[in-house]
Design a protein around this motif. Structure first.
Motif, PDB file in Angstrom:
ATOM      1  N   PHE A 239       1.805  -4.332   3.495  1.00 49.01           N
ATOM      2  CA  PHE A 239       3.078  -3.633   3.715  1.00 49.01           C
ATOM      3  C   PHE A 239       2.864  -2.189   3.283  1.00 49.01           C
ATOM      4  CE2 PHE A 239       7.238  -2.094   2.467  1.00 49.01           C
ATOM      5  CZ  PHE A 239       8.085  -2.608   3.424  1.00 49.01           C
ATOM      6  N   VAL A 240       2.885  -1.253   4.248  1.00 51.91           N
ATOM      7  CA  VAL A 240       2.567   0.148   3.976  1.00 51.91           C
ATOM      8  C   VAL A 240       3.851   0.965   3.813  1.00 51.91           C
ATOM      9  CG1 VAL A 240       1.340   2.203   4.768  1.00 51.91           C
ATOM     10  CG2 VAL A 240       0.465  -0.077   5.352  1.00 51.91           C
ATOM     11  N   SER A 241       3.907   1.761   2.739  1.00 55.48           N
ATOM     12  CA  SER A 241       5.051   2.641   2.492  1.00 55.48           C
ATOM     13  C   SER A 241       4.560   4.049   2.190  1.00 55.48           C
ATOM     14  CB  SER A 241       5.880   2.140   1.303  1.00 55.48           C
ATOM     15  OG  SER A 241       6.451   0.878   1.556  1.00 55.48           O
ATOM     16  N   THR A 242       5.301   5.048   2.645  1.00 51.51           N
ATOM     17  CA  THR A 242       4.958   6.444   2.365  1.00 51.51           C
ATOM     18  C   THR A 242       5.980   7.055   1.419  1.00 51.51           C
ATOM     19  OG1 THR A 242       6.201   7.226   4.307  1.00 51.51           O
ATOM     20  CG2 THR A 242       3.867   6.723   4.620  1.00 51.51           C
ATOM     21  N   THR A 243       5.521   8.040   0.632  1.00 47.45           N
ATOM     22  CA  THR A 243       6.402   8.641  -0.378  1.00 47.45           C
ATOM     23  C   THR A 243       6.710  10.111  -0.132  1.00 47.45           C
ATOM     24  OG1 THR A 243       4.578   9.344  -1.797  1.00 47.45           O
ATOM     25  CG2 THR A 243       5.395   7.080  -2.090  1.00 47.45           C
ATOM     26  N   GLY A 244       5.928  10.778   0.717  1.00 54.97           N
ATOM     27  CA  GLY A 244       6.125  12.212   0.889  1.00 54.97           C
ATOM     28  C   GLY A 244       5.860  12.984  -0.389  1.00 54.97           C
ATOM     29  N   ASP A 245       5.128  12.375  -1.334  1.00 56.99           N
ATOM     30  CA  ASP A 245       4.852  12.968  -2.647  1.00 56.99           C
ATOM     31  C   ASP A 245       6.148  13.349  -3.367  1.00 56.99           C
ATOM     32  OD1 ASP A 245       2.166  12.779  -3.297  1.00 56.99           O
ATOM     33  OD2 ASP A 245       1.606  14.498  -2.061  1.00 56.99           O
TER      34      ASP A 245
ATOM     35  N   LEU B 218       8.875   7.617  -4.526  1.00 60.38           N
ATOM     36  CA  LEU B 218       7.855   6.732  -5.083  1.00 60.38           C
ATOM     37  C   LEU B 218       8.501   5.626  -5.904  1.00 60.38           C
ATOM     38  CD1 LEU B 218       4.932   5.937  -5.765  1.00 60.38           C
ATOM     39  CD2 LEU B 218       4.970   7.662  -7.582  1.00 60.38           C
ATOM     40  N   ASN B 219       9.472   5.987  -6.727  1.00 54.32           N
ATOM     41  CA  ASN B 219      10.156   4.985  -7.547  1.00 54.32           C
ATOM     42  C   ASN B 219      10.930   4.003  -6.670  1.00 54.32           C
ATOM     43  OD1 ASN B 219      10.610   4.085 -10.251  1.00 54.32           O
ATOM     44  ND2 ASN B 219      12.725   4.760 -10.064  1.00 54.32           N
ATOM     45  N   HIS B 220      11.531   4.512  -5.586  1.00 51.84           N
ATOM     46  CA  HIS B 220      12.260   3.648  -4.657  1.00 51.84           C
ATOM     47  C   HIS B 220      11.308   2.661  -3.971  1.00 51.84           C
ATOM     48  CE1 HIS B 220      15.079   2.333  -1.563  1.00 51.84           C
ATOM     49  NE2 HIS B 220      14.167   2.633  -0.659  1.00 51.84           N
ATOM     50  N   VAL B 221      10.133   3.157  -3.565  1.00 52.79           N
ATOM     51  CA  VAL B 221       9.143   2.296  -2.915  1.00 52.79           C
ATOM     52  C   VAL B 221       8.691   1.200  -3.876  1.00 52.79           C
ATOM     53  CG1 VAL B 221       6.761   2.230  -2.071  1.00 52.79           C
ATOM     54  CG2 VAL B 221       8.324   3.983  -1.234  1.00 52.79           C
ATOM     55  N   ALA B 222       8.469   1.563  -5.141  1.00 47.53           N
ATOM     56  CA  ALA B 222       8.062   0.564  -6.135  1.00 47.53           C
ATOM     57  C   ALA B 222       9.129  -0.513  -6.280  1.00 47.53           C
ATOM     58  CB  ALA B 222       7.797   1.240  -7.475  1.00 47.53           C
TER      59      ALA B 222
ATOM     60  N   LEU C 168       1.972  12.308 -14.302  1.00 44.35           N
ATOM     61  CA  LEU C 168       2.814  12.088 -15.480  1.00 44.35           C
ATOM     62  C   LEU C 168       4.026  11.215 -15.200  1.00 44.35           C
ATOM     63  CD1 LEU C 168       2.718  15.696 -16.992  1.00 44.35           C
ATOM     64  CD2 LEU C 168       1.419  13.691 -17.727  1.00 44.35           C
ATOM     65  N   ASP C 169       4.128  10.657 -14.004  1.00 37.14           N
ATOM     66  CA  ASP C 169       5.298   9.842 -13.658  1.00 37.14           C
ATOM     67  C   ASP C 169       4.880   8.385 -13.542  1.00 37.14           C
ATOM     68  OD1 ASP C 169       7.605   8.715 -12.789  1.00 37.14           O
ATOM     69  OD2 ASP C 169       7.915  10.058 -11.092  1.00 37.14           O
ATOM     70  N   ALA C 170       5.087   7.630 -14.620  1.00 32.50           N
ATOM     71  CA  ALA C 170       4.687   6.221 -14.645  1.00 32.50           C
ATOM     72  C   ALA C 170       5.862   5.286 -14.415  1.00 32.50           C
ATOM     73  CB  ALA C 170       4.020   5.894 -15.977  1.00 32.50           C
ATOM     74  N   ARG C 171       7.012   5.822 -13.956  1.00 34.69           N
ATOM     75  CA  ARG C 171       8.186   4.959 -13.769  1.00 34.69           C
ATOM     76  C   ARG C 171       7.914   3.852 -12.759  1.00 34.69           C
ATOM     77  NH1 ARG C 171      12.855   8.607 -11.815  1.00 34.69           N
ATOM     78  NH2 ARG C 171      11.093   9.588 -10.742  1.00 34.69           N
TER      79      ARG C 171
ATOM     80  N   LEU D 247       0.856  -1.183   0.000  1.00 32.30           N
ATOM     81  CA  LEU D 247       0.000   0.000   0.000  1.00 32.30           C
ATOM     82  C   LEU D 247       0.890   1.229   0.000  1.00 32.30           C
ATOM     83  CD1 LEU D 247      -2.665   1.549   0.257  1.00 32.30           C
ATOM     84  CD2 LEU D 247      -2.547   1.215   2.735  1.00 32.30           C
ATOM     85  N   ILE D 248       0.759   2.054  -1.031  1.00 28.74           N
ATOM     86  CA  ILE D 248       1.561   3.270  -1.159  1.00 28.74           C
ATOM     87  C   ILE D 248       0.691   4.476  -0.845  1.00 28.74           C
ATOM     88  CG2 ILE D 248       2.944   4.690  -2.710  1.00 28.74           C
ATOM     89  CD1 ILE D 248       3.485   2.196  -4.382  1.00 28.74           C
ATOM     90  N   VAL D 249       1.103   5.276   0.143  1.00 27.47           N
ATOM     91  CA  VAL D 249       0.382   6.503   0.506  1.00 27.47           C
ATOM     92  C   VAL D 249       1.377   7.658   0.547  1.00 27.47           C
ATOM     93  CG1 VAL D 249      -1.396   5.294   1.816  1.00 27.47           C
ATOM     94  CG2 VAL D 249       0.664   6.092   2.977  1.00 27.47           C
ATOM     95  N   PRO D 250       0.927   8.880   0.247  1.00 27.07           N
ATOM     96  CA  PRO D 250       1.840  10.026   0.321  1.00 27.07           C
ATOM     97  C   PRO D 250       2.399  10.238   1.725  1.00 27.07           C
ATOM     98  CG  PRO D 250      -0.096  10.585  -0.960  1.00 27.07           C
ATOM     99  CD  PRO D 250      -0.378   9.260  -0.310  1.00 27.07           C
ATOM    100  N   SER D 251       1.531  10.112   2.736  1.00 30.21           N
ATOM    101  CA  SER D 251       1.966  10.283   4.124  1.00 30.21           C
ATOM    102  C   SER D 251       0.878   9.759   5.043  1.00 30.21           C
ATOM    103  CB  SER D 251       2.246  11.752   4.458  1.00 30.21           C
ATOM    104  OG  SER D 251       1.028  12.456   4.613  1.00 30.21           O
TER     105      SER D 251
END
Length: 358
Positions: free
Chosen positions: A105-111, A116-120, A139-142, A76-80
């Motif tokens: 497994f929850v990960s945050t990206t801080g936007d 985000l790419n590291h979490v992926a 626009l970021d599909a990496r 689960l990816i959330v901004p914060s």
């Protein structure tokens, strides 16, 4: 005798919890049965299996016994976790996943796109069975390329990602924003500002566009410096308030926000600086958090069906996990407008959503 046929996809999903209630046992017992674990009597085991067949229960745990690549863990990816909306979504997803024997497994990206790419990459390395993301960037599909390369299905919740093939669960942000702005305009204000989250969020961008277009249709132009993008938390709202309310001779009469947390930050700043809500300033939000709609805060806001959206996101992800060939889907959930006092409405105009809890 002709065999009766039915459309499997049209049947409502039956969870392990449904089977457990029907049998009078715990969800864990159902999981033990379909995971082949000991500790369940033969009588109970037979009862669970028969009831599961009767209800049409499709267990991912059974699939896991025949496909050892399944880990029964989703990401689960959330901004914060600072924004309460993300916390509520996370809790509802964890509960929905738990009913089917999955951990989260929850990960945050801080936007942050690099985060985000590291979490992926991390989720890919952990070989999770699927990912639900509320932190997608338009626009970021990496990150999606990373997950797709690992054959990990992704479901986007609230935010879409352009040029990425993934299912989406959300509300009609454009319609909701138009309804909210129309309500504010009904109070006769003409000096209006908008504050939304980061514009790389499709939810924020769509709401801002609808706010501006709806105002324009009513003959009101929102100045460029009154179209503010900020972080999706209360401090982001306070920063926006400092920018918009610093000049006492040229303040907006209303601030329409794309987030409850942002609106709360603006209200806090206003109260501290002697600006009365709603007498001096109308402030409305979007999300519909329970504390925003409480009698103490009384915020007028868009209400998103948090639990419904979370369950739908996990259900669609489970379909992708069980059948990798399942095409991407879009599920639009119904929103509502909660009328509070922060827009200047009288308490007598409160609607039934006052008792709703997110």
């Amino acid at each position: 005798m002709q065999e009766e046929k039915y459309d499997e996809a049209s049947r409502p999903r039956v969870s392990a919890a449904h089977v457990a209630r029907a049998c009078g046992v715990s969800t864990a017992t159902v999981s033990y049965v379909f995971n082949g674990k000991t500790g369940v009597s033969s009588v109970v085991r037979r009862q669970v299996i028969e009831k599961a067949n009767e209800l049409g229960y499709r267990s991912p745990l059974t699939s896991a016994m025949h496909n050892r690549s399944l880990t029964r863990v989703i990401g689960l990816i959330v901004p914060s976790m600072v924004n309460y909306m993300h916390m509520h979504w996370a809790q509802a997803i964890i509960e929905a996943a738990g009913e089917e024997g999955f951990d989260v497994f929850v990960s945050t990206t801080g936007d942050d796109p690099e985060r985000l790419n590291h979490v992926a990459s991390t989720l890919s390395a952990r070989n999770v069975d699927g990912v639900i993301s509320t932190g997608g960037m338009r626009l970021d599909a990496r990150s999606y390329g990373t997950l797709n390369s690992a054959r990990i299905p992704v479901v986007n919740l609230s935010r879409k990602v352009e040029h990425a093939s993934a299912s989406f669960i959300g509300i009609d942000d454009t319609l909701a924003a138009r309804e909210l702005m129309t309500h504010v305009l009904g109070h006769g204000v003409t000096k209006i500002a908008t504050v939304i989250g980061p514009r790389f969020s499709t939810a924020s961008a769509d709401r801002e566009r609808a706010f501006i277009d709806t105002a324009a249709e009513h003959g009101i132009t929102i100045p460029g410096n009154w179209k503010v993008s900020t972080r999706l938390h209360r401090n982001g709202g306070r920063i926006a308030a400092e920018e918009l309310l610093g000049d006492a001779d040229n303040r907006p009469e209303a601030i329409v926000c794309g987030s409850d947390e942002v609106a709360l930050g603006i209200i806090e700043h206003s109260v501290v600086n002697g600006i009365s809500i709603p007498d001096d300033l109308i402030v409305v939000g979007s999300d519909g958090l329970a504390r925003s709609r409480s009698p103490l805060m009384g915020m007028t806001t868009i209400v998103q069906p948090v639990v419904e959206m979370a369950k739908a996101a996990f259900s669609v992800l489970l379909d992708h996990i069980e059948d990798p060939g399942t095409p991407a889907r879009e599920v639009i959930c119904r929103h509502q407008i909660h009328t509070g006092t922060s827009c200047g409405c009288h308490p007598d105009s409160f609607n039934a959503l006052n008792t709703t809890r997110v």
